[in-house]
Design an enzyme around this catalytic site. Structure first.
Site, PDB file in Angstrom:
ATOM      1  N   ARG A  76       0.821  -1.214   0.000  1.00  0.00           N
ATOM      2  CA  ARG A  76       0.000   0.000   0.000  1.00  0.00           C
ATOM      3  C   ARG A  76       0.855   1.265   0.000  1.00  0.00           C
ATOM      4  O   ARG A  76       0.345   2.366  -0.145  1.00  0.00           O
ATOM      5  CB  ARG A  76      -0.919   0.016   1.229  1.00  0.00           C
ATOM      6  CG  ARG A  76      -1.854  -1.161   1.290  1.00  0.00           C
ATOM      7  CD  ARG A  76      -2.732  -1.049   2.507  1.00  0.00           C
ATOM      8  NE  ARG A  76      -3.699   0.001   2.343  1.00  0.00           N
ATOM      9  CZ  ARG A  76      -4.945  -0.178   1.938  1.00  0.00           C
ATOM     10  NH1 ARG A  76      -5.374  -1.383   1.691  1.00  0.00           N
ATOM     11  NH2 ARG A  76      -5.769   0.829   1.804  1.00  0.00           N
ATOM     12  N   GLY A 113      -5.287   8.632   3.521  1.00  0.00           N
ATOM     13  CA  GLY A 113      -6.264   9.512   2.879  1.00  0.00           C
ATOM     14  C   GLY A 113      -5.734  10.927   2.773  1.00  0.00           C
ATOM     15  O   GLY A 113      -4.526  11.160   2.928  1.00  0.00           O
ATOM     16  N   GLU A 133      -1.310  -1.928 -22.530  1.00  0.00           N
ATOM     17  CA  GLU A 133      -0.930  -2.633 -21.307  1.00  0.00           C
ATOM     18  C   GLU A 133       0.577  -2.938 -21.312  1.00  0.00           C
ATOM     19  O   GLU A 133       1.248  -2.789 -20.300  1.00  0.00           O
ATOM     20  CB  GLU A 133      -1.790  -3.909 -21.172  1.00  0.00           C
ATOM     21  CG  GLU A 133      -1.489  -4.805 -20.005  1.00  0.00           C
ATOM     22  CD  GLU A 133      -1.604  -4.133 -18.637  1.00  0.00           C
ATOM     23  OE1 GLU A 133      -2.085  -3.004 -18.534  1.00  0.00           O
ATOM     24  OE2 GLU A 133      -1.167  -4.773 -17.663  1.00  0.00           O
ATOM     25  N   LYS A 152       3.279  -1.579 -18.537  1.00  0.00           N
ATOM     26  CA  LYS A 152       4.139  -2.475 -17.757  1.00  0.00           C
ATOM     27  C   LYS A 152       5.595  -2.030 -17.877  1.00  0.00           C
ATOM     28  O   LYS A 152       6.310  -1.974 -16.888  1.00  0.00           O
ATOM     29  CB  LYS A 152       4.044  -3.940 -18.241  1.00  0.00           C
ATOM     30  CG  LYS A 152       2.772  -4.681 -17.934  1.00  0.00           C
ATOM     31  CD  LYS A 152       2.574  -5.011 -16.485  1.00  0.00           C
ATOM     32  CE  LYS A 152       1.717  -3.989 -15.811  1.00  0.00           C
ATOM     33  NZ  LYS A 152       0.318  -4.282 -15.662  1.00  0.00           N
ATOM     34  N   GLU A 190       6.202   1.380 -15.944  1.00  0.00           N
ATOM     35  CA  GLU A 190       6.107   1.361 -14.469  1.00  0.00           C
ATOM     36  C   GLU A 190       7.219   0.539 -13.836  1.00  0.00           C
ATOM     37  O   GLU A 190       7.622   0.790 -12.706  1.00  0.00           O
ATOM     38  CB  GLU A 190       4.737   0.909 -13.979  1.00  0.00           C
ATOM     39  CG  GLU A 190       4.436  -0.543 -14.130  1.00  0.00           C
ATOM     40  CD  GLU A 190       3.048  -0.914 -13.627  1.00  0.00           C
ATOM     41  OE1 GLU A 190       2.683  -0.500 -12.523  1.00  0.00           O
ATOM     42  OE2 GLU A 190       2.339  -1.643 -14.340  1.00  0.00           O
TER      43      GLU A 190
HETATM   44  C1  F6R Z   1      -0.546  -1.371 -13.229  1.00  0.00           C
HETATM   45  C2  F6R Z   1      -1.501  -1.481 -12.151  1.00  0.00           C
HETATM   46  C3  F6R Z   1      -2.429  -0.357 -11.917  1.00  0.00           C
HETATM   47  C4  F6R Z   1      -3.784  -0.848 -11.406  1.00  0.00           C
HETATM   48  C5  F6R Z   1      -4.674   0.342 -11.009  1.00  0.00           C
HETATM   49  C6  F6R Z   1      -6.044  -0.115 -10.577  1.00  0.00           C
HETATM   50  O1  F6R Z   1       0.241  -2.514 -13.336  1.00  0.00           O
HETATM   51  O2  F6R Z   1      -1.520  -2.447 -11.436  1.00  0.00           O
HETATM   52  O3  F6R Z   1      -2.575   0.452 -13.044  1.00  0.00           O
HETATM   53  O4  F6R Z   1      -4.393  -1.597 -12.403  1.00  0.00           O
HETATM   54  O5  F6R Z   1      -4.062   1.043  -9.977  1.00  0.00           O
HETATM   55  O6  F6R Z   1      -5.961  -0.972  -9.487  1.00  0.00           O
HETATM   56  P1  F6R Z   1      -7.158  -1.958  -9.122  1.00  0.00           P
HETATM   57  O7  F6R Z   1      -7.228  -2.969 -10.219  1.00  0.00           O
HETATM   58  O8  F6R Z   1      -6.765  -2.552  -7.807  1.00  0.00           O
HETATM   59  O9  F6R Z   1      -8.384  -1.114  -9.060  1.00  0.00           O
END
Ligand code: F6R
Length: 606
Positions: free
Chosen positions: A27, A99, A478, A482, A485
């Site tokens: 997180r 938050g 996509e 990848k 990032e």
């Molecule tokens: C990229 C990635 C992010 C998530 C995005 C949404 O590899 O993992 O772009 O796809 O932050 O996250 P979720 O799917 O958890 O809503």
């Protein structure tokens, strides 16, 4: 984002707080900190960087206290350093926060005028001083109710008090928070994942609620400070899945797991005997749905884009897609006969959750496609289709992407068949083909040494492009996401046909360009676009599928051939080499693959 843990026990808590914080690092990992209470003192320790740093910098084994809170941070207000790390404390109150407090500047001014000293640049510190101030005139529950009403924005909070040393207060508005129940101790966590190693008995707080967690009792209150009762849920837990096993990184493990996770997904939804798809208890009739809107962020948004092609092919529904952070603030024309589908691995993404909330408030039909079935998005949707991938720990989404597009494809097929918009023969043929998909993914995963070798060229380049048409276009996006990032290499995903309208100007001698050109109905057109970039000096990595016909083009730098399947399923296979390309290029650069810089797995701030 940010991860919160709190433990109230009859024994020292620092070791368990540290263990939970390590689990919560997905997180955020900009800084970490703990505060425990002992002998009338708040013992606060915090460090920049990972939880490991905190462990290395302090003698945590000797940190006393049977009650404490911990935090891992993803910086919003204030740079990631130890001063801005949580907890933030006054002489009496210590707070961890996930938050953003939107009125922190005004509140800070007001509190400074009252004589409060601020040490950090964070918005969180105002909460500490507000509670300290309100406790001067009110009892605990009243002080908390008053404080929460003064805050604008979103938060999940964990709070301990030097002068009330037997409890932790938790509060939620917008950001998720859960309470867990253990033997002679109780917990607070920003999600159930942090608590799963300690308990499977959980209560989720709803927006506006707060709780008081003691070692032998938990009390819940609504936003007006009135006591309420909440249900205890039992979670399924499978700790072994959280292990890296023999893999160097979770991402590598999660890429290799895909044949299994896809097999599980197919088993959950496909009835191979009757050549049918089982989606039980779907709450709406055919005639109630005329259009579908698919909403997500990042990779999940790419899943939505992928699904648009399938829904348009297999059904007559009108299909729109939207990025959640845009959808939530636009003037939407809500349609009673539309189905709103929210795609999210974590089920906690703040923008996607807010978009869902907006649809719920407008009484729309809402469906969640999620990995975490206990998540906020799953709990608040009318209907849930889980992707059954098991925990995804690597920050870059891999197996969840394939899981999401599998469920979306299955949903498109099922709706097409229920609405008689796809011929029964085609429907059954496509179901039959699905059965082979895990094996084809397994074979495609064998491309490894070739991709490792290719990845060096990407690492040396200033930038790169990923091109595709039709079904391959979302996969190009996509693939580019990848690579950027994980390897921090500039990568653009583009529809191949758009290159001539501007981006072609970027192509220069030696620039690596990935062209996705499976032998589908777009093949010839994409190959023409590929020739246009080759003519301008691009080094093209062509990803296509196996065929007896050779590709008719010269000067292709490298070619990878994935397995053969029907056109609908090719995107699953094309994704695999792109995941590996990003992985190996980051590996060669020595980057932190499971925790790329500036990112976090669960994006619970907007
Ligand atoms: C990229 C990635 C992010 C998530 C995005 C949404 O590899 O993992 O772009 O796809 O932050 O996250 P979720 O799917 O958890 O809503």
């Amino acid at each position: 984002m940010c991860g919160i843990i709190g433990i109230s026990s009859n024994k020292p808590v620092s070791a368990n707080i540290i263990n939970s914080l390590k689990k919560l690092e997905y997180r955020g990992y900009d800084s970490a900190g703990i505060a425990t209470l002992s002998d009338g003192t708040i013992n606060e320790v915090k460090s920049k960087g990972r939880v490991d740093n905190l462990e290395n910098n302090f003698d945590l084994k000797n940190l006393r206290g049977n009650i404490g809170i911990g935090h891992v941070r993803w910086a919003t207000h204030g740079i990631p350093n130890s001063l801005n790390a949580h907890p933030h404390s006054s002489h009496n109150v210590s707070v961890v926060h996930n938050g953003i407090i939107e009125n922190s500047t005004i509140l800070k001014k007001h509190l400074i005028n009252k004589g409060h000293d601020f040490k950090s640049q964070t918005d969180t510190e105002v909460i500490v001083h507000l509670i300290t101030e309100n406790l001067k005139t009110s009892e605990l529950e009243e002080a908390i109710t008053k404080t929460l009403k003064q805050l604008d924005g979103s938060f999940a909070l964990g709070i301990v008090f030097r002068d009330i040393p037997d409890l932790i207060v938790g509060a939620r508005r917008g950001s998720p928070l859960a309470v867990g129940y253990g033997p002679n101790e109780n917990y607070l966590g920003s999600d159930s994942y942090a608590l799963k190693s300690m308990t499977n008995k959980i209560t989720y707080l709803d927006d506006g609620e707060f709780c008081v967690v003691k070692k032998d009792q938990v009390l819940f209150f609504n936003e007006n400070g009135k006591k309420i009762n909440k249900k205890i849920l039992k979670l399924s837990s499978n700790e072994s899945n959280y292990d890296k096993g023999d893999f160097k990184h979770f991402m590598a493990k999660e890429i290799e797991e895909q044949p299994t996770t896809i097999k599980t997904g197919i088993k959950e939804y496909v009835d191979n005997v009757n050549k049918d798809i089982n989606i039980f208890n779907f709450p709406w009739k055919n005639e109630d749905i005329k259009s579908i809107t698919l909403i997500g962020c990042g990779t999940a948004y790419h899943s939505c884009l992928m699904a648009k092609y399938w829904f348009e092919e297999l059904t007559n529904l009108d299909v729109s897609i939207d990025i959640a952070s845009e959808f939530r603030y636009r003037k939407n024309r809500f349609k009673k006969d539309s189905l709103y589908v929210f795609v999210s691995q974590s089920g906690e993404t703040a923008d996607t959750f807010a978009a869902l909330d907006l649809c719920n408030k407008n009484n729309m039909k809402t469906c969640a496609i999620v990995n975490v079935i206990e998540s906020s998005i799953a709990r608040d949707s009318n209907f849930v289709l889980p992707i059954h991938c098991g925990p995804e720990i690597g920050v870059a989404s891999t197996k969840a992407f394939l899981g999401q597009i599998l469920v979306l494809y299955i949903l498109a097929l099922k709706l097409g068949s229920l609405r008689n918009e796809i011929e029964i023969k085609d429907y059954q043929e496509k179901i039959k083909d699905l059965k082979d998909l895990p094996g084809l993914i397994e074979k495609t995963l064998q491309h490894d040494n070739d991709i490792q070798a290719i990845s060096s060229t990407f690492n040396e380049a200033k930038g790169s492009m990923f091109l595709g048409r039709g079904y391959s276009y979302p996969i190009a996006l996509e693939g580019a996401l990848k690579l950027k990032e994980l390897s921090y290499i500039h990568a653009e995903g583009y529809p191949a046909g758009e290159m001539k309208h501007g981006p072609l100007a970027l192509i220069e001698e030696g620039m690596p360009v990935v062209v996705l050109a499976p032998r589908d109905s777009y093949y010839k057109k994409t190959i023409s676009n590929m020739q246009e970039v080759i003519a301008r000096g691009a080094k093209v990595l062509l990803i296509t599928n196996k065929s007896k016909d050779n590709v008719v083009s010269e000067n292709i730098w490298e070619t990878i051939e994935v397995e053969n399947t029907n056109d609908d399923l090719l995107p699953f296979l094309l994704t695999i080499p792109l995941q590996k390309l990003a992985y190996y290029s980051a590996l060669k650069k020595g980057y932190d693959i499971d925790k790329p810089r500036n990112l976090a797995k669960s994006v619970t701030v907007e």
